[in-house]
Motif scaffolding. Structure first.
Motif, PDB file in Angstrom:
ATOM      1  N   ILE A 300      -6.547   0.427   8.292  1.00 47.35           N
ATOM      2  CA  ILE A 300      -5.696   1.567   7.955  1.00 47.35           C
ATOM      3  C   ILE A 300      -4.222   1.171   8.001  1.00 47.35           C
ATOM      4  N   HIS A 301      -3.844   0.401   8.998  1.00 50.83           N
ATOM      5  CA  HIS A 301      -2.456  -0.066   9.093  1.00 50.83           C
ATOM      6  C   HIS A 301      -2.072  -0.884   7.855  1.00 50.83           C
ATOM      7  N   ALA A 302      -2.963  -1.791   7.454  1.00 51.24           N
ATOM      8  CA  ALA A 302      -2.662  -2.659   6.308  1.00 51.24           C
ATOM      9  C   ALA A 302      -2.503  -1.844   5.024  1.00 51.24           C
ATOM     10  N   ILE A 303      -3.414  -0.891   4.802  1.00 51.20           N
ATOM     11  CA  ILE A 303      -3.376  -0.114   3.560  1.00 51.20           C
ATOM     12  C   ILE A 303      -2.195   0.855   3.560  1.00 51.20           C
ATOM     13  N   GLN A 304      -1.865   1.410   4.712  1.00 50.17           N
ATOM     14  CA  GLN A 304      -0.724   2.322   4.757  1.00 50.17           C
ATOM     15  C   GLN A 304       0.589   1.599   4.430  1.00 50.17           C
ATOM     16  N   LEU A 305       0.681   0.319   4.754  1.00 49.88           N
ATOM     17  CA  LEU A 305       1.845  -0.465   4.343  1.00 49.88           C
ATOM     18  C   LEU A 305       2.024  -0.424   2.827  1.00 49.88           C
ATOM     19  N   ILE A 306       0.901  -0.524   2.124  1.00 47.92           N
ATOM     20  CA  ILE A 306       0.932  -0.518   0.655  1.00 47.92           C
ATOM     21  C   ILE A 306       1.359   0.851   0.146  1.00 47.92           C
ATOM     22  N   PHE A 307       0.769   1.911   0.708  1.00 40.36           N
ATOM     23  CA  PHE A 307       1.124   3.266   0.282  1.00 40.36           C
ATOM     24  C   PHE A 307       2.601   3.561   0.528  1.00 40.36           C
ATOM     25  N   GLU A 308       3.115   3.122   1.676  1.00 37.88           N
ATOM     26  CA  GLU A 308       4.522   3.369   1.984  1.00 37.88           C
ATOM     27  C   GLU A 308       5.422   2.723   0.931  1.00 37.88           C
ATOM     28  N   TYR A 309       5.099   1.507   0.552  1.00 38.89           N
ATOM     29  CA  TYR A 309       5.892   0.824  -0.471  1.00 38.89           C
ATOM     30  C   TYR A 309       5.774   1.535  -1.811  1.00 38.89           C
ATOM     31  N   LYS A 310       4.562   1.986  -2.137  1.00 34.39           N
ATOM     32  CA  LYS A 310       4.345   2.684  -3.410  1.00 34.39           C
ATOM     33  C   LYS A 310       5.242   3.915  -3.515  1.00 34.39           C
ATOM     34  N   TYR A 311       5.310   4.692  -2.440  1.00 37.30           N
ATOM     35  CA  TYR A 311       6.074   5.944  -2.511  1.00 37.30           C
ATOM     36  C   TYR A 311       7.563   5.729  -2.297  1.00 37.30           C
ATOM     37  N   ARG A 312       7.962   4.602  -1.740  1.00 39.93           N
ATOM     38  CA  ARG A 312       9.386   4.263  -1.724  1.00 39.93           C
ATOM     39  C   ARG A 312       9.868   3.833  -3.111  1.00 39.93           C
ATOM     40  N   SER A 313       8.997   3.146  -3.834  1.00 35.57           N
ATOM     41  CA  SER A 313       9.394   2.580  -5.126  1.00 35.57           C
ATOM     42  C   SER A 313       9.157   3.529  -6.301  1.00 35.57           C
ATOM     43  N   GLY A 314       8.189   4.454  -6.156  1.00 40.13           N
ATOM     44  CA  GLY A 314       7.863   5.351  -7.258  1.00 40.13           C
ATOM     45  C   GLY A 314       7.033   4.722  -8.356  1.00 40.13           C
ATOM     46  N   LYS A 315       6.506   3.535  -8.113  1.00 42.38           N
ATOM     47  CA  LYS A 315       5.716   2.836  -9.125  1.00 42.38           C
ATOM     48  C   LYS A 315       4.234   3.201  -9.014  1.00 42.38           C
ATOM     49  N   LEU A 316       3.458   2.830 -10.014  1.00 41.83           N
ATOM     50  CA  LEU A 316       2.012   3.037 -10.008  1.00 41.83           C
ATOM     51  C   LEU A 316       1.365   1.950  -9.162  1.00 41.83           C
ATOM     52  N   LEU A 317       0.351   2.322  -8.385  1.00 43.00           N
ATOM     53  CA  LEU A 317      -0.361   1.370  -7.532  1.00 43.00           C
ATOM     54  C   LEU A 317      -1.775   1.156  -8.038  1.00 43.00           C
ATOM     55  N   ASN A 318      -2.112  -0.103  -8.315  1.00 43.22           N
ATOM     56  CA  ASN A 318      -3.490  -0.503  -8.594  1.00 43.22           C
ATOM     57  C   ASN A 318      -3.997  -1.175  -7.323  1.00 43.22           C
ATOM     58  N   LEU A 319      -4.861  -0.472  -6.584  1.00 43.59           N
ATOM     59  CA  LEU A 319      -5.328  -0.966  -5.282  1.00 43.59           C
ATOM     60  C   LEU A 319      -6.607  -1.786  -5.407  1.00 43.59           C
ATOM     61  N   SER A 320      -6.903  -2.220  -6.624  1.00 43.83           N
ATOM     62  CA  SER A 320      -7.993  -3.155  -6.871  1.00 43.83           C
ATOM     63  C   SER A 320      -9.345  -2.545  -6.468  1.00 43.83           C
ATOM     64  N   SER A 321     -10.341  -3.391  -6.255  1.00 44.26           N
ATOM     65  CA  SER A 321     -11.681  -2.921  -5.911  1.00 44.26           C
ATOM     66  C   SER A 321     -11.927  -3.106  -4.413  1.00 44.26           C
ATOM     67  N   GLY A 322     -13.122  -2.741  -3.971  1.00 46.93           N
ATOM     68  CA  GLY A 322     -13.467  -2.857  -2.558  1.00 46.93           C
ATOM     69  C   GLY A 322     -13.154  -1.596  -1.779  1.00 46.93           C
ATOM     70  N   ALA A 323     -13.886  -1.381  -0.693  1.00 51.48           N
ATOM     71  CA  ALA A 323     -13.729  -0.196   0.160  1.00 51.48           C
ATOM     72  C   ALA A 323     -13.634   1.079  -0.667  1.00 51.48           C
TER      73      ALA A 323
END
Length: 374
Positions: A300-323
């Protein structure tokens, strides 16, 4: 519209991620940066503002799937089936099917290919491209490499529906590969998912210390170890086997954005490495201490790092496959990913093998991905 398509040297590229990437892979052999990748990287100029990295391969049967269709559809597919499909009555015949076609794929020289827009990552984000000059690009490449299949990976229905139509109109085969998860909602809608609110509370309560990109340099060796624990030991050794040299050079070049969390003993416990092309964020590097108790919520910590960056930047996130369940509960929109493959210049038996592969993946594999929400 006419275009002057040509190969160019990395030094001539405009400043940006592609130049940093191509300079790195012109300085080092690919296997010095990614142990299980042997390939040649070239840069093609399509127009004044459109360039692609191109990987060139011939056999290399033990390569990672990032440039080996054989590994993607045989070796990695076996690992995925064994790990994800627990129904033995379904798993066994599918494993037999994969084993049955493996020799056939080799006989068809399936690894004799060039991949366009290949950054040698699990997901290769595309620049803003509507398919302009696709026919001219295809003709140039088949003249340069008359015995190689031409492949564009990492095309998904959510982002690239128009581009996929362009490929079909240019007689490319579309071959399904996996299901990826897209995040394109505004922050308020994303936060409306209870799991995202709960994740934020968990992170606050665990009290790990955030490490910014600027401070991650001294943790890169630990980050590589966490990546290896997750992607190579838990998932599959056919994932890219990055070296510490790769992590360090991509960090120094600001080609990958690293973030992490450390504990009170100054040990890195979770991290993410983000790769961004124009408006698309991907996260090819993720890791956490898989040996720690699940209650520590390190994934959860690792994935939330990605979400935080996504919403700071306003860009689209492709979180790939898995989980997949985890990602769906947090607002991920599933989208089937395809490879577009051009074969018209190849011998008949090689085209037939790709047609069979297309039938198996699109008529059997893709429905399984959707049914089991993989």
């Amino acid at each position: 519209m006419e275009t002057n398509i040509e190969w160019v040297l990395p030094e001539s590229l405009p400043e940006g991620v592609l130049k940093k990437f191509s300079l790195l892979f012109s300085t080092y052999a690919s296997s010095q940066l990614i142990r299980n990748v042997e390939t040649q990287i070239r840069i093609i100029k399509v127009s004044d503002n459109l360039y692609f990295p191109v990987s060139v391969n011939n056999t290399e049967w033990n390569n990672s799937y990032v440039c080996s269709p054989y590994t993607a559809y045989v070796l990695y597919a076996k690992d995925e089936l064994t790990r994800k499909v627990k129904n033995k009555l379904l798993q066994f015949p599918l494993l037999l099917l994969i084993q049955g076609i493996s020799g056939w794929l080799k006989s068809a020289q399936i690894n004799k290919n060039i991949h366009v827009n290949n950054f040698l990552l699990s997901t290769n984000p595309y620049p803003d491209w509507n398919g302009e000059h696709l026919d001219a690009l295809t003709n140039f490449l088949k003249d340069q490499y008359p015995e190689h299949a031409i492949i564009f990976r990492s095309l998904n229905r959510y982002q690239h529906s128009h581009l996929l139509t362009q490929f079909q109109n240019s007689t490319y085969y579309l071959i399904g590969s996996r299901q990826v998860y897209m995040y394109d909602d505004p922050f308020e809608k994303w936060l409306s998912h209870n799991n995202n609110k709960q994740d934020k509370r968990i992170i606050k309560n665990k009290k790990l210390q955030y490490v910014s990109h600027e401070d991650m340099k001294k943790y890169l060796s630990e980050a590589l170890d966490l990546y290896n624990q997750l992607y190579l030991e838990k998932y599959s050794p056919h994932n890219p086997q990055f070296t510490l040299e790769y992590f360090q050079k991509m960090y120094d070049n600001d080609a990958i954005h690293f973030q992490g969390y450390i504990n009170s003993d100054n040990q890195l416990k979770a991290f993410s490495g983000l790769f961004v092309i124009e408006n698309t964020i991907t996260s090819p590097l993720v890791g956490y201490d898989t040996k720690a108790p699940q209650k520590n919520a390190l994934y959860i910590h690792a994935i939330q790092l990605i979400f935080e960056y996504k919403y700071r930047s306003g860009k689209l996130l492709n979180l790939s496959s898995g989980a997949p369940g985890f990602k769906r509960l947090r607002g991920g929109l599933p989208s089937i990913e395809y490879s577009a493959v051009y074969l018209n210049h190849l011998k008949t038996h090689r085209r037939i093998v790709y047609k069979v592969l297309q039938f198996i993946t699109n008529k059997i594999g893709v429905p399984l991905l959707e049914k089991y929400e993989l």
